[in-house]
Design an enzyme around this catalytic site. Structure first.
Site, PDB file in Angstrom:
ATOM      1  N   GLU A 117       0.817  -1.216   0.000  1.00  0.00           N
ATOM      2  CA  GLU A 117       0.000   0.000   0.000  1.00  0.00           C
ATOM      3  C   GLU A 117       0.850   1.266   0.000  1.00  0.00           C
ATOM      4  O   GLU A 117       0.424   2.288  -0.565  1.00  0.00           O
ATOM      5  CB  GLU A 117      -0.941   0.011   1.210  1.00  0.00           C
ATOM      6  CG  GLU A 117      -2.046  -1.029   1.147  1.00  0.00           C
ATOM      7  CD  GLU A 117      -1.663  -2.357   1.782  1.00  0.00           C
ATOM      8  OE1 GLU A 117      -2.529  -3.239   1.918  1.00  0.00           O
ATOM      9  OE2 GLU A 117      -0.464  -2.516   2.142  1.00  0.00           O
ATOM     10  N   PHE A 179     -11.758  -7.066  13.958  1.00  0.00           N
ATOM     11  CA  PHE A 179     -10.640  -7.530  13.135  1.00  0.00           C
ATOM     12  C   PHE A 179     -10.291  -6.495  12.072  1.00  0.00           C
ATOM     13  O   PHE A 179     -11.142  -6.021  11.342  1.00  0.00           O
ATOM     14  CB  PHE A 179     -10.997  -8.869  12.480  1.00  0.00           C
ATOM     15  CG  PHE A 179      -9.934  -9.393  11.549  1.00  0.00           C
ATOM     16  CD1 PHE A 179      -8.703  -9.807  12.047  1.00  0.00           C
ATOM     17  CD2 PHE A 179     -10.152  -9.465  10.182  1.00  0.00           C
ATOM     18  CE1 PHE A 179      -7.714 -10.282  11.201  1.00  0.00           C
ATOM     19  CE2 PHE A 179      -9.176  -9.949   9.325  1.00  0.00           C
ATOM     20  CZ  PHE A 179      -7.948 -10.354   9.836  1.00  0.00           C
ATOM     21  N   GLN A 180      -9.027  -6.137  12.008  1.00  0.00           N
ATOM     22  CA  GLN A 180      -8.481  -5.162  11.065  1.00  0.00           C
ATOM     23  C   GLN A 180      -9.144  -3.790  11.176  1.00  0.00           C
ATOM     24  O   GLN A 180      -9.293  -3.073  10.192  1.00  0.00           O
ATOM     25  CB  GLN A 180      -8.538  -5.688   9.624  1.00  0.00           C
ATOM     26  CG  GLN A 180      -7.554  -6.829   9.383  1.00  0.00           C
ATOM     27  CD  GLN A 180      -7.342  -7.148   7.923  1.00  0.00           C
ATOM     28  OE1 GLN A 180      -8.197  -6.891   7.074  1.00  0.00           O
ATOM     29  NE2 GLN A 180      -6.181  -7.715   7.608  1.00  0.00           N
ATOM     30  N   LYS A 229     -17.731  -0.790   5.630  1.00  0.00           N
ATOM     31  CA  LYS A 229     -18.112  -1.876   4.732  1.00  0.00           C
ATOM     32  C   LYS A 229     -19.617  -1.896   4.486  1.00  0.00           C
ATOM     33  O   LYS A 229     -20.071  -2.129   3.355  1.00  0.00           O
ATOM     34  CB  LYS A 229     -17.641  -3.215   5.306  1.00  0.00           C
ATOM     35  CG  LYS A 229     -17.770  -4.382   4.330  1.00  0.00           C
ATOM     36  CD  LYS A 229     -17.072  -5.625   4.850  1.00  0.00           C
ATOM     37  CE  LYS A 229     -17.116  -6.749   3.814  1.00  0.00           C
ATOM     38  NZ  LYS A 229     -16.394  -7.958   4.281  1.00  0.00           N
ATOM     39  N   MET A 545      24.134   9.115   3.149  1.00  0.00           N
ATOM     40  CA  MET A 545      24.119  10.394   3.848  1.00  0.00           C
ATOM     41  C   MET A 545      24.407  10.201   5.334  1.00  0.00           C
ATOM     42  O   MET A 545      25.087  11.032   5.958  1.00  0.00           O
ATOM     43  CB  MET A 545      22.779  11.109   3.652  1.00  0.00           C
ATOM     44  CG  MET A 545      22.764  12.533   4.172  1.00  0.00           C
ATOM     45  SD  MET A 545      23.971  13.625   3.359  1.00  0.00           S
ATOM     46  CE  MET A 545      23.048  14.134   1.907  1.00  0.00           C
TER      47      MET A 545
END
Length: 649
Positions: A117, A179-180, A229, A545
């Site tokens: 993602e 969940f999630q 959802k 760096m």
């Protein structure tokens, strides 16, 4: 950017379940739409609107769609189509799955399946940067959404317009640690222009229209739309265009006439003015207006890291990039100026160095679309709020009027001083003593052989600074990098998005061997979707760096910076084998005499991505350099070597 107060989605859900749908109120207005969370975090001035109505600014062709019943998920896809979206980057999961089903049937939207993602977010950034359109990324709830936090923060700091659409668990279980589940609205509140939680499918068209409007207008930036959802699965009545409200959000475009006149008076009285140009001029698409004003006044121009290309490097009035790793002539122009004409810049610490000693003798004109930036770090003598696209021509007109009764300033001596510094201290480098290739030479040749019509995308670190220094930029939108956040892993996915948005240009991802290992899985996305970017891995086998700072400030104690990817190491991973595993053309260049042939071979391959492992010296450093926390007057052109300044009148 300023931020508004918002309501936690979990609290809203509990309130909604207890009775009537939750509705957040704000001091000036109430956001309509039941369970849609949060009024816009207002980042622009709230005075008179710059357009006749917000409704007229709905993005897209504004086709009229008569009311028709569909699911919330179908409404998401249809709204994106009506907004004119043609490309999105995303990765499906349970909470966003209802939307991926109708997305499969869309003939207008090209969905690109990323491998992480974070890649979707950076790709949306790259797409927005080269097209000027709002980029779109999609993810599921929980870890899918939180993986977007880094690109959202990156877009926030660099003012890149993206809309992130995330699925959320059903509204009935929000706040139960389902969940999630993750409170992504709460998480992203400080790093977005605005975030919504949508639990009513009827709100979807309006919210998406408002999201694109807010992301792409005023000071551009990221917007998040989190959709439960059940809202995706529920039925609603879709029509288009929706009525956009965006309560309290009124970007100012035109600068105040009185302030423009005051700015013209300051310029006319100045003998050492300099245009201090930031990324806002790129985002404002005002490069031509800037050129006309600079040539009209005949004053020097410096362009920050985010503004590279907005004023041509080849122009005689351009004196380079200022800041920690800027050109001596650019740093001197700001330090010795008596007037800073600041356009779309934010007085970032990497430009100013020690703020109290920055441009000590200069008055400041500061023009910016975001009033929160003006006088935030340096007090402006003349503040001008508005779009540089409008302000710069108006300032040119104000100067013309001023010069009708005031003598034009003679800038001959000032330009002579800066030209001497530009000629005496040009950007350069020394050849490494370890027998390995100079990375600066590799990057310079990439730019020279590709030309100014190419697009160059860097991550963060030494390779980023060398790419800003040694590639000549002649046009805006040719240079993309993670400036404010300094995100390792930005380059490959952002280049991918840039290539999707501008497929006819050569797009280079110039990456470090450390940055490349953060997001190189998007090579699979590029290969499968026929996105033939070219990746130059500047492989110094270290976190370059960090190693440079350890050399200069930590007595050469290289704590945890060796990556074992380069010359005379175990080469884990072997970048050539890695690229081949992803189906890319894979090349390695270890000798300076092979640089041109290798780049030309890469430029000739356009049927798949190309990865070049450029093995370079770990001892090469980025110069000039202003050590952190000191005055820009102490700029070093090499270790312990400071320029000889001449007195100026």
């Amino acid at each position: 950017m300023s931020k508004g107060q918002t309501v936690s989605p979990a609290l809203m859900a509990h309130t909604s379940r207890a009775g009537a749908p939750a509705r957040e109120t704000a001091p000036a207005a109430t956001v309509a739409g039941g369970t849609t969370a949060a009024r816009p975090a207002v980042t622009e001035s709230t005075v008179a609107p710059s357009v006749s109505s917000v409704q007229s600014s709905v993005q897209g062709p504004n086709r009229v769609v008569e009311p028709v019943q569909m699911t919330g998920s179908q409404a998401i896809v249809r709204a994106l189509e009506e907004l004119g979206v043609t490309d999105v980057f995303g990765l499906p999961g349970g909470a966003i799955l209802p939307t991926y089903d109708p997305l499969m049937d869309s003939t207008r939207i090209n969905h690109i399946l990323v491998r992480h993602e974070q890649g979707a977010g950076h790709a949306a950034q790259g797409y927005a940067m080269v097209t000027g359109r709002v980029g779109v990324c999609i993810a599921t709830s929980g870890p899918g959404a939180t993986n977007l936090v880094t690109p959202i923060a990156d877009a926030h700091l660099d003012s890149v317009p993206i809309v992130a659409i995330t699925g959320q668990v059903s509204s009935a279980v929000i706040g139960t640690d389902a969940f999630q589940e993750a409170d992504i609205v709460g998480i992203t509140m400080p790093i977005t222009k605005h975030s919504w939680l949508v639990t009513d499918p009827e709100d979807i068209p309006r919210v998406l229209a408002e999201a694109f409007y807010i992301a792409g207008t005023g000071r551009p930036g990221p917007v998040l739309v989190d959709i439960s959802k059940d809202a995706q699965q529920g039925l609603m009545t879709f029509s288009w265009p929706p009525k956009v409200e965006a309560a309290g959000y009124r970007p100012v475009v035109r600068g105040h006439a009185k302030q423009l006149r005051e700015a013209a008076r300051l310029i006319a009285a100045s003998s050492r003015p300099v245009f201090y140009v930031g990324g806002g001029v790129v985002k404002g698409h005002a490069s031509e207006e800037l050129r006309q004003l600079a040539e009209y006044l005949g004053a020097p121009v410096v362009t920050t890291l985010q503004a590279r290309g907005v004023f041509p490097d080849s122009h005689d009035l351009h004196f380079g990039m200022p800041g920690m790793h800027g050109a001596v002539s650019a740093v001197a122009a700001l330090q010795q100026a008596d007037l800073l004409i600041t356009l779309g810049a934010r007085f970032d610490d990497r430009v100013t160095g020690q703020l109290s000693s920055f441009a000590p003798g200069a008055k400041v004109i500061h023009a910016d679309i975001d009033p929160a930036e003006i006088s935030k770090n340096r007090t402006a003598d003349v503040p001008i709020v508005g779009s540089v696209k409008e302000i710069i021509p108006d300032l040119t007109d104000a100067l013309t009027a001023e010069f009708e009764h005031t003598e034009r300033p003679d800038l001959t001596a000032w330009l002579t001083t800066l030209r001497r510094l530009r000629e005496t201290y040009p950007l350069g480098y020394t050849e490494p003593t370890d027998g390995l290739t100079a990375p600066q030479k590799v990057i310079a040749r990439i730019g020279e052989l590709t030309g100014p019509e190419g697009v160059y995308v860097a991550g963060v670190g030494q390779h980023q600074m060398w790419s800003a220094q040694f590639i000549k930029y002649e046009r805006p939108h040719a240079w993309l990098n993670s400036g404010g956040a300094g995100t390792m892993g930005y380059s490959v996915p952002a280049a991918m998005g840039a290539k999707v948005g501008n497929p006819d240009r050569v797009v280079w991802a110039i990456d470090g061997d450390g940055c490349f290992q953060m997001t190189n899985q998007e090579l699979a996305t590029c290969r499968i979707n026929d996105i033939p970017i070219k990746v130059a891995v500047i492989n110094n086998s270290s976190l370059g760096m960090v190693r440079q700072w350890q050399t200069l400030f930590y007595e050469g104690r290289y704590s945890n910076t060796d990556l074992n990817t380069g010359h005379d190491t175990v080469r884990v991973p072997d970048f050539v084998k890695l690229a081949e595993a992803y189906g890319c053309a894979a090349l390695r260049c270890e000798r300076a005499e092979d640089i041109d042939a290798t780049i030309e071979q890469a430029l000739a391959i356009n049927d798949r991505p190309v990865v070049i492992d450029f093995v370079v010296s770990p001892d090469s450093m980025v110069w000039p350099m202003v050590p952190s926390g000191v005055s820009n007057d102490l700029i070093q052109v090499a270790q312990d070597l400071t320029p000889q300044w001449e007195e100026t009148d």
